[in-house]
Design an enzyme around this catalytic site. Structure first.
Site, PDB file in Angstrom:
ATOM      1  N   GLU A  12     -82.092 -18.093-106.128  1.00  0.00           N
ATOM      2  CA  GLU A  12     -81.533 -18.025-104.768  1.00  0.00           C
ATOM      3  C   GLU A  12     -81.164 -19.418-104.263  1.00  0.00           C
ATOM      4  O   GLU A  12     -81.698 -19.886-103.251  1.00  0.00           O
ATOM      5  CB  GLU A  12     -82.571 -17.403-103.815  1.00  0.00           C
ATOM      6  CG  GLU A  12     -83.054 -16.026-104.208  1.00  0.00           C
ATOM      7  CD  GLU A  12     -84.268 -15.567-103.403  1.00  0.00           C
ATOM      8  OE1 GLU A  12     -84.896 -16.402-102.702  1.00  0.00           O
ATOM      9  OE2 GLU A  12     -84.584 -14.373-103.468  1.00  0.00           O
ATOM     10  N   GLY A  14     -79.284 -22.363-102.324  1.00  0.00           N
ATOM     11  CA  GLY A  14     -78.466 -22.491-101.119  1.00  0.00           C
ATOM     12  C   GLY A  14     -77.891 -23.886-101.035  1.00  0.00           C
ATOM     13  O   GLY A  14     -76.761 -24.162-101.418  1.00  0.00           O
ATOM     14  N   TYR A  68     -85.357 -31.549 -88.179  1.00  0.00           N
ATOM     15  CA  TYR A  68     -86.109 -31.891 -89.396  1.00  0.00           C
ATOM     16  C   TYR A  68     -86.191 -33.399 -89.625  1.00  0.00           C
ATOM     17  O   TYR A  68     -86.493 -33.820 -90.753  1.00  0.00           O
ATOM     18  CB  TYR A  68     -85.411 -31.296 -90.630  1.00  0.00           C
ATOM     19  CG  TYR A  68     -85.122 -29.826 -90.605  1.00  0.00           C
ATOM     20  CD1 TYR A  68     -86.097 -28.883 -90.265  1.00  0.00           C
ATOM     21  CD2 TYR A  68     -83.860 -29.349 -90.968  1.00  0.00           C
ATOM     22  CE1 TYR A  68     -85.817 -27.530 -90.280  1.00  0.00           C
ATOM     23  CE2 TYR A  68     -83.573 -27.991 -90.998  1.00  0.00           C
ATOM     24  CZ  TYR A  68     -84.556 -27.085 -90.644  1.00  0.00           C
ATOM     25  OH  TYR A  68     -84.272 -25.748 -90.675  1.00  0.00           O
ATOM     26  N   CYS A  79     -77.890 -33.749 -73.291  1.00  0.00           N
ATOM     27  CA  CYS A  79     -78.956 -34.294 -72.463  1.00  0.00           C
ATOM     28  C   CYS A  79     -80.330 -33.985 -73.043  1.00  0.00           C
ATOM     29  O   CYS A  79     -81.106 -33.207 -72.490  1.00  0.00           O
ATOM     30  CB  CYS A  79     -78.812 -33.782 -71.040  1.00  0.00           C
ATOM     31  SG  CYS A  79     -77.259 -34.346 -70.338  1.00  0.00           S
ATOM     32  N   GLU A  80     -80.591 -34.554 -74.198  1.00  0.00           N
ATOM     33  CA  GLU A  80     -81.887 -34.481 -74.889  1.00  0.00           C
ATOM     34  C   GLU A  80     -82.006 -35.775 -75.688  1.00  0.00           C
ATOM     35  O   GLU A  80     -81.058 -36.160 -76.375  1.00  0.00           O
ATOM     36  CB  GLU A  80     -81.925 -33.322 -75.908  1.00  0.00           C
ATOM     37  CG  GLU A  80     -81.741 -31.935 -75.351  1.00  0.00           C
ATOM     38  CD  GLU A  80     -83.013 -31.337 -74.774  1.00  0.00           C
ATOM     39  OE1 GLU A  80     -84.110 -31.902 -74.995  1.00  0.00           O
ATOM     40  OE2 GLU A  80     -82.891 -30.318 -74.083  1.00  0.00           O
ATOM     41  N   TYR A 103     -76.749 -25.645 -93.877  1.00  0.00           N
ATOM     42  CA  TYR A 103     -77.552 -25.677 -92.641  1.00  0.00           C
ATOM     43  C   TYR A 103     -76.871 -26.551 -91.582  1.00  0.00           C
ATOM     44  O   TYR A 103     -77.539 -27.254 -90.826  1.00  0.00           O
ATOM     45  CB  TYR A 103     -78.986 -26.130 -92.940  1.00  0.00           C
ATOM     46  CG  TYR A 103     -79.615 -25.293 -94.041  1.00  0.00           C
ATOM     47  CD1 TYR A 103     -80.022 -23.986 -93.777  1.00  0.00           C
ATOM     48  CD2 TYR A 103     -79.747 -25.764 -95.350  1.00  0.00           C
ATOM     49  CE1 TYR A 103     -80.552 -23.189 -94.791  1.00  0.00           C
ATOM     50  CE2 TYR A 103     -80.270 -24.967 -96.362  1.00  0.00           C
ATOM     51  CZ  TYR A 103     -80.681 -23.683 -96.067  1.00  0.00           C
ATOM     52  OH  TYR A 103     -81.194 -22.891 -97.059  1.00  0.00           O
TER      53      TYR A 103
END
Ligand SMILES: *Cc1c(COP(=O)(O)O)cnc(C)c1O
Length: 419
Positions: A275, A277, A318, A343-344, A372
């Site tokens: 699998e 990715g 991450y 605004c972070e 991702y």
């Protein structure tokens, strides 16, 4: 290896200069290289050629774009899906139902029924409870569900904590010590054809050692289950092979991975399932952005770009690194912080990094954004949903529209009792 390179001083995707796309579509925009995608799909598949009997199911969650899935369908890939939404995409892209594996810790009864009706190839069960529920639905629909039991091997993948899935404290799979008993119980449950075990210990693994430890452990479990009189014909080894995000980093190659798998599984006598990715899609995309302005700070200057954490969340989520490069580098560099407009404080792509010199209006890219990336995008701060483009030689096409805030606003209602 990818097909993003500087030609005549300008970064190209294959034969297309990125400024042409930025001008036509605007920024931020994801750009995928079809040649890179095809190449990665073939390199991985060819590497597994040393194994006698295998199936590859692309992990759709890493990049579910329909055009991306279409390319992989043409390369003979199946699909590993974690929702009915992903399953419908895989089917729409032309991936045959029997090549679809349904993973995921919280499949609903409605999703299980829909996947049974679609005739997918395998359900990877995350619990005994899920197996019993699936069996009941299958009996009701007069179907038999082919299943593998996902086991949590309690192996440390050595990757970021938020993308580790194979430690005992992670939510995935059944506990290793209980797996044989659950396998036996499900094997005698009508509606199920229990055919194997599944494992997936985490993502962005930089070393093969944890994978080898997990495969060895699950191989022992397979032998114990067979000794108990049950058939094991399929073993799903999951994904997780990492890719370099920093220029110069060295990662295990698909051939190294395949050689390790061949060694560990030599006497298993099963159909092996994979699998992958990120290893397929990671390098196939860049996120093109424009510098809004350069703002002086107490320390290094702030390069404020028009891409933000809502477009590419990996650094915020991450602590991930993406190489950041000018589309028209002039050979000069400076030390800067690269941030988005949201605004972070976590809307930060790089701090104190030496990057190509840039000024207001310049184009730049975040590299290795094909996995991702767009799939995790959202519209926080009422920003548009980022579009996607695929390039093939000199050809290109918008493969996902920019969804404007007005479209999202149009789906909202003020109830009558507030009017
Ligand atoms: C996410 C996921 C994958 C793919 O992981 P990569 O690191 O992108 O290869 C494979 N299998 C399962 C069950 C997953 O959840």
């Amino acid at each position: 290896m990818d097909h993003f390179h500087i030609r005549d001083g300008v970064l190209h995707a294959e034969d297309l200069p990125l400024p042409a796309i930025a001008e036509a579509v605007g920024t931020p925009v994801y750009v995928y290289s079809r040649a890179t995608l095809t190449r990665h799909a073939r390199v991985f598949r060819d590497a597994l050629g040393v194994l006698p009997d295998k199936r590859i199911a692309f992990a759709v969650k890493s990049n579910p774009n329909l055009a991306v899935l279409r390319v992989l369908a043409a390369e003979g890939y199946g699909a590993d899906v974690v929702s009915v939404g992903e399953m419908e995409r895989a089917l729409a892209a032309g991936i045959p139902a029997e090549g679809i594996v349904f993973s995921g810790v919280g499949k609903t009864a409605a999703e299980l029924a829909r996947a049974l009706e679609a005739g997918i190839g395998q359900f990877n069960l995350e619990s005994e409870e899920e197996g019993l529920e699936l069996a009941e639905i299958a009996v009701g629909l007069d179907k038999i569900a082919a299943v593998a039991l996902r086991v949590n091997p309690d192996v440390d993948a050595g990757t970021h904590g938020k993308i580790s899935t194979g430690k005992a404290e992670n939510k995935f799979g059944v506990p290793f010590d209980r797996a044989a008993a659950i396998y036996a119980r499900l094997a005698s449950t009508p509606g199920l054809q229990v055919r194997g075990l599944a494992i997936h210990i985490g993502s962005q693994l930089s070393s093969l050692a944890p994978l080898e430890a997990a495969f060895t452990k699950i191989g022992g479990l397979m032998r114990a289950i067979r000794a108990g009189g049950h058939a094991v014909t399929h073993m799903d080894l999951g994904g997780g092979v990492g890719v370099p995000y920093k220029a110069g980093e060295v990662f295990p190659q698909p051939e190294d991975y395949a050689a390790m798998v061949a060694r560990v599984t030599a006497d298993w006598g099963v159909t092996l399932m994979f699998e992958p990715g990120r290893v397929i899609t990671g390098n196939t995309g860049v996120l093109v952005t424009q510098v809004v302005r350069v703002k002086e700070g107490v320390g290094a200057p702030w390069v404020v770009v028009d891409a933000a954490m809502n477009d590419l969340v990996r650094p915020a989520m991450y602590d991930a690194w993406h190489d950041f490069e000018a589309v028209r580098p002039d050979g000069e560099t400076f030390v800067a912080n690269v941030v988005g407009p949201i605004c972070e404080s976590s809307d930060t792509f790089a701090m104190g990094r030496t990057i190509d010199r840039m000024k207001r209006g310049d184009l730049a890219v975040f590299r290795t954004a094909g996995a991702y990336g767009a799939t995790m995008a959202n519209t926080y701060n009422s920003r548009p949903l980022v579009p996607e483009v695929m390039v093939d030689g000199e050809k290109w096409a918008v493969v996902a529209d920019r969804i404007e805030p007005a479209t999202i606003l149009a789906a909202e209602r003020v109830p009558e009792w507030l009017a």
